[in-house]
Design a protein around this motif. Structure first.
Motif, PDB file in Angstrom:
ATOM      1  N   PHE A 195       0.836  -1.207   0.000  1.00  0.00           N
ATOM      2  CA  PHE A 195       0.000   0.000   0.000  1.00  0.00           C
ATOM      3  C   PHE A 195       0.874   1.263   0.000  1.00  0.00           C
ATOM      4  O   PHE A 195       0.638   2.211  -0.750  1.00  0.00           O
ATOM      5  CB  PHE A 195      -0.942  -0.023   1.208  1.00  0.00           C
ATOM      6  N   ALA A 196       1.904   1.251   0.874  1.00  0.00           N
ATOM      7  CA  ALA A 196       2.715   2.468   1.045  1.00  0.00           C
ATOM      8  C   ALA A 196       3.533   2.789  -0.200  1.00  0.00           C
ATOM      9  O   ALA A 196       3.793   3.962  -0.490  1.00  0.00           O
ATOM     10  CB  ALA A 196       3.649   2.307   2.250  1.00  0.00           C
ATOM     11  N   LEU A 197       3.914   1.755  -0.929  1.00  0.00           N
ATOM     12  CA  LEU A 197       4.738   1.953  -2.123  1.00  0.00           C
ATOM     13  C   LEU A 197       3.910   1.723  -3.379  1.00  0.00           C
ATOM     14  O   LEU A 197       4.453   1.631  -4.483  1.00  0.00           O
ATOM     15  CB  LEU A 197       5.942   0.999  -2.072  1.00  0.00           C
ATOM     16  N   GLY A 198       2.593   1.620  -3.199  1.00  0.00           N
ATOM     17  CA  GLY A 198       1.668   1.431  -4.314  1.00  0.00           C
ATOM     18  C   GLY A 198       0.629   2.540  -4.348  1.00  0.00           C
ATOM     19  O   GLY A 198       0.907   3.655  -4.793  1.00  0.00           O
ATOM     20  N   SER A 199      -0.560   2.235  -3.843  1.00  0.00           N
ATOM     21  CA  SER A 199      -1.655   3.211  -3.948  1.00  0.00           C
ATOM     22  C   SER A 199      -1.326   4.542  -3.269  1.00  0.00           C
ATOM     23  O   SER A 199      -1.729   5.606  -3.758  1.00  0.00           O
ATOM     24  CB  SER A 199      -2.931   2.627  -3.341  1.00  0.00           C
ATOM     25  N   LEU A 200      -0.626   4.502  -2.170  1.00  0.00           N
ATOM     26  CA  LEU A 200      -0.350   5.749  -1.433  1.00  0.00           C
ATOM     27  C   LEU A 200       0.452   6.733  -2.280  1.00  0.00           C
ATOM     28  O   LEU A 200       0.264   7.949  -2.187  1.00  0.00           O
ATOM     29  CB  LEU A 200       0.399   5.448  -0.132  1.00  0.00           C
ATOM     30  N   VAL A 201       1.342   6.208  -3.099  1.00  0.00           N
ATOM     31  CA  VAL A 201       2.150   7.062  -3.980  1.00  0.00           C
ATOM     32  C   VAL A 201       1.663   6.957  -5.427  1.00  0.00           C
ATOM     33  O   VAL A 201       2.317   7.450  -6.347  1.00  0.00           O
ATOM     34  CB  VAL A 201       3.654   6.703  -3.890  1.00  0.00           C
ATOM     35  N   GLY A 202       0.531   6.297  -5.622  1.00  0.00           N
ATOM     36  CA  GLY A 202      -0.096   6.228  -6.938  1.00  0.00           C
ATOM     37  C   GLY A 202       0.600   5.312  -7.931  1.00  0.00           C
ATOM     38  O   GLY A 202       0.352   5.409  -9.136  1.00  0.00           O
ATOM     39  N   VAL A 203       1.438   4.426  -7.442  1.00  0.00           N
ATOM     40  CA  VAL A 203       2.180   3.546  -8.353  1.00  0.00           C
ATOM     41  C   VAL A 203       1.384   2.259  -8.586  1.00  0.00           C
ATOM     42  O   VAL A 203       1.024   1.557  -7.641  1.00  0.00           O
ATOM     43  CB  VAL A 203       3.586   3.227  -7.781  1.00  0.00           C
ATOM     44  N   ALA A 204       1.132   1.971  -9.853  1.00  0.00           N
ATOM     45  CA  ALA A 204       0.291   0.834 -10.220  1.00  0.00           C
ATOM     46  C   ALA A 204       1.082  -0.285 -10.883  1.00  0.00           C
ATOM     47  O   ALA A 204       0.483  -1.229 -11.403  1.00  0.00           O
ATOM     48  CB  ALA A 204      -0.825   1.300 -11.155  1.00  0.00           C
ATOM     49  N   ASP A 205       2.392  -0.194 -10.849  1.00  0.00           N
ATOM     50  CA  ASP A 205       3.227  -1.218 -11.478  1.00  0.00           C
ATOM     51  C   ASP A 205       3.720  -2.187 -10.405  1.00  0.00           C
ATOM     52  O   ASP A 205       4.499  -1.808  -9.521  1.00  0.00           O
ATOM     53  CB  ASP A 205       4.407  -0.560 -12.199  1.00  0.00           C
ATOM     54  N   ALA A 206       3.272  -3.444 -10.504  1.00  0.00           N
ATOM     55  CA  ALA A 206       3.604  -4.438  -9.481  1.00  0.00           C
ATOM     56  C   ALA A 206       5.113  -4.654  -9.384  1.00  0.00           C
ATOM     57  O   ALA A 206       5.644  -4.858  -8.286  1.00  0.00           O
ATOM     58  CB  ALA A 206       2.895  -5.756  -9.783  1.00  0.00           C
ATOM     59  N   ASN A 207       5.797  -4.627 -10.502  1.00  0.00           N
ATOM     60  CA  ASN A 207       7.255  -4.815 -10.479  1.00  0.00           C
ATOM     61  C   ASN A 207       7.937  -3.706  -9.675  1.00  0.00           C
ATOM     62  O   ASN A 207       8.876  -3.960  -8.920  1.00  0.00           O
ATOM     63  CB  ASN A 207       7.806  -4.835 -11.902  1.00  0.00           C
TER      64      ASN A 207
END
Lengths: 610, 105
Positions: free
Chosen positions: A315-327
């Motif tokens: 979450f913190a390195l994904g949606s929270l910063v808007g990043v949608a790339d799993a890699n």
């Protein structure tokens, strides 16, 4: 003595002096071990009012009476110190072989003070300390550091170390052990770095007998069987990553620095997607039958990264910063682990900076040329490296969102999403009202784990969108439960496997130690531990206004999803906080009456050290 | 009025969407199913309908007999309330969410 050594090992890095102090049965029974015993030791040995980077600030590693038994998930330890991020009590848990090795070295707790005159590798062999030059390991990642020390001292050695982030006093630096386990929240790695202590290497041969081995084996076997059942199914299959898609659907997935609680690209970074495309294998901590660790790998053409990934990191390195790339999410989490820093605080602080950039309060001239916009995956990875090196914008962000906002000014504190300086975890408080209260009053700052208040919100017990004073009692009960869990120390993922947590844990405690323990006494120990945590914070300058939530939570409503229009007013939060103080038997100002201290057998301790 | 009596009164029932999460989604191979249910529905009713619509859920989210939910799963109505043994009243357009009962981290 059964279950415990009854000994505290104190090491002063300045003088290289080693001291053994007795730990009396009375103290051990009142504070159990882990976070509880660590809180007692922190209260006792931390000089009031010192700065977290003062050499006198103790860095405390604490095991438990269950460590060394074969009980499932029992190989855990706690790290306590005065947090450089919050100035409050800092406690973090980690797991695996280091816990058992620490106990085998002959102590129940290791307390490190002082500052080494040289970069130090502290070696403990059966309680005998050696202070080696750690210069060759400076700048190495956590994995490299552990590997090099094991090459030097032998594979049987267990290592706790810091990475480059800890060396540079990133305020949310972690301590790493056993190939990537992290004691990260509240930044104990920065305190370790401030002591010029790169690593601790431990090996021992001491054993501690248990009082009733046969009875313990019987209940242990039953617990192991239950650990493989429905109570842990989620952790064994998708792991905590299963939260992501559910939280998005329920409008509780913090996105774009808590500007909303749904993420349009959730499917790309959901637990289901990670499992289908990136899953390599499951892994276990020492002595664990659950096997919650999901090792994931990148599958694109970029640099290979592989490691464990939990919901909070995703979450913190994904949606929270808007990043949608799993890699990128895998790469970013692995990078945090290698640099040795807390993923939640790293992501939370970068999310704050991204919002500053998008509002024009940071420009490319401030950010080493990075276009620090939500969703910029490359910028996220570069930013993490800059933080680990404290280079350029990384030096500001290494301070955490609270201090960074204070330094930058221009009203940016309005979107610094922290409580008491600790960045918020992946639970949107406006759509989880019990969790909102848990976050506001936690002694650790914005912590979900020390109350597990979200459990009420995700159940039929409450309406999660409505604020009520009664949530105070639920939060208190969750905190006391967690305090016992974190002191004995059980893995949190085992908690639903107990039929009656307090009764079974009390029986196990008695089987291990030979000391009578009841469910009621154990529950009171939970209350005692939480009260002492609060007393530590009060002593270190806690004010009633610190029990709150970030301004955004209290002034903006959620704009998307099924929770559109839902908010949380300060009036409602204050009403819940008063409900909490009342449930605890505290004053309306959140202070602890003397009678309560007496009832919890804390009065003598407080009078002795205040 | 008992739940059985309410069932008898509800003849047509309602069509609802069931969204799947976690292993339930993976074994079904789709994110959602459409089910026809009584407008007064219990947890067991939902389980039986799911077992027919997607037999792969047996042993994953449902009991192997397909007559109940496993302890590890829960059903939520429209993201607000949890469907319990005693039942819930469904309206056309309602959505049921099937996800893990182990909340959070």
């Amino acid at each position: 003595m059964f279950g415990y050594h009854g000994k505290l090992l104190r090491i002063d890095l300045t003088t290289q002096r080693t001291t053994w102090d007795p730990l009396d049965a009375d103290v051990l029974q009142r504070f159990l071990g882990g976070v509880g015993l660590g809180t007692y030791l922190l209260y006792t040995y931390c000089p009031p009012g010192i700065e977290p980077f003062d050499p006198a600030n103790p860095l405390i590693f604490v095991g438990s009476p269950l460590v060394g038994t074969r009980l499932t998930t029992s190989s855990k330890f706690a790290v306590l110190t005065k947090s450089p991020l919050t100035g409050c009590i800092g406690d973090a848990l980690s797991s695996s072989f280091l816990a058992t090795e620490l106990k085998k070295t002959g102590c129940d707790a290791l307390l490190v003070t002082g500052k080494s005159p040289f970069p130090c590798l502290l070696v403990l062999q059966d309680g005998v300390a050696a202070f080696l030059d750690a210069t060759p390991y400076l700048g190495l990642s956590t994995t490299e550091t552990e590997h090099e020390i094991k090459v030097r001292l032998g594979r049987q050695t267990r290592v706790a170390c810091i990475g480059p982030a800890g060396e540079r006093l990133v305020r949310y630096a972690s301590i790493t052990n056993d190939g990537g386990r992290q004691a990260a929240r509240t930044g104990p790695g920065a305190v370790m770095g401030s002591k010029n202590l790169k690593a601790i290497a431990v090996h021992g041969t001491h054993t501690v007998p248990v009082f009733a081995a046969d009875a313990l084996q019987t209940i242990g076997t039953s617990l192991t069987q239950r650990s493989l059942g429905p109570a842990t199914e989620k952790y064994r299959t998708l792991g905590t990553l299963a939260n992501t898609a559910v939280f998005n659907r329920l409008g509780t997935l913090p996105t774009h620095n808590f500007q909303r609680s749904t993420f349009d690209s959730t499917e790309q970074v959901s637990g289901e997607t990670f499992h289908q495309r990136h899953f390599v294998t499951n892994a276990h901590c020492a002595n664990c039958t659950i096997g919650c660790e999901h090792i994931l790998t990148t599958i694109d053409s970029g640099p290979k990264a592989q490691g464990r990934l939990e919901y909070e990191s995703a979450f913190a390195l994904g949606s929270l910063v808007g990043v949608a790339d799993a890699n990128t999410v895998i790469r970013a989490a692995t990078l945090c682990d290698e640099l040795g820093m807390d993923t939640i605080s790293a992501g939370g602080t970068i999310a704050w900076a991204m919002e500053c950039f998008e509002k024009g309060l940071l420009t490319a001239a401030d950010t080493n040329g990075l276009v620090l916009r939500f969703g910029n995956a490359e910028a996220l990875l570069e930013c993490l490296k800059l933080i680990g090196a404290r280079h350029g914008i990384g030096d500001l962000l290494a301070e955490g969102s609270h201090r960074a906002a204070q330094r930058l000014g221009h009203g940016t504190a309005a979107w610094a999403m922290h409580v008491k300086g600790l960045e918020m975890p992946g639970y949107e408080p406006r759509s989880l009202k019990t969790m909102a209260l848990g976050l506001a009053v936690s002694t650790r700052g914005a912590c979900h784990n020390r109350s597990s208040a979200y459990e009420a919100d995700f159940s039929s017990r409450v309406d999660r969108l409505r604020a009520e004073a009664e949530r105070g009692r639920l939060t208190m009960e969750g905190e006391d439960f967690s305090a016992v869990l974190d002191s004995l120390i059980w893995c949190k993922f085992l908690r639903k496997a107990f039929t009656d947590f307090y009764a079974e844990s009390a029986a196990i405690y008695t089987h291990v130690t030979g000391w009578p323990m009841t469910a009621a006494a154990l529950q009171q120990a939970g209350e005692r531990i939480n009260t002492l945590k609060k007393l530590f914070n009060i002593r270190e300058g806690w004010r009633q206004e610190d029990d709150t939530l970030p301004p955004r939570v209290l002034t903006e409503t959620l704009p998307t999803g099924m929770v559109q229009g839902i908010g949380l007013s300060k009036v409602d939060l204050d009403m819940m906080i008063q409900g909490y103080y009342h449930a605890r038997g505290w004053t309306t100002e959140g202070l602890i009456p003397e009678q309560k201290l007496h009832d919890l057998a804390l009065l003598d301790l407080v009078q002795r050290f205040d | 009025m008992s739940m059985m009596q309410r069932h008898n009164k509800a003849s047509a029932g309602v069509r609802v969407r069931v969204e799947l999460f976690g292993m339930a989604r993976l074994v079904c191979g789709c994110p959602a199913l459409e089910l026809q249910l009584h407008d007064d529905t219990t947890l067991a009713d939902v389980a039986r309908a799911l077992a027919i619509a997607c037999p792969a859920l047996r042993g994953v989210a449902l009991t192997t007999e397909g007559t109940g939910l496993l302890e590890s799963y829960t059903v939520n109505l429209n993201g607000h309330t949890f469907v319990t043994e005693t039942g819930v009243h469904l309206q056309p357009g309602d959505t049921l969410l099937l996800f893990s009962s182990q909340a959070g981290g």
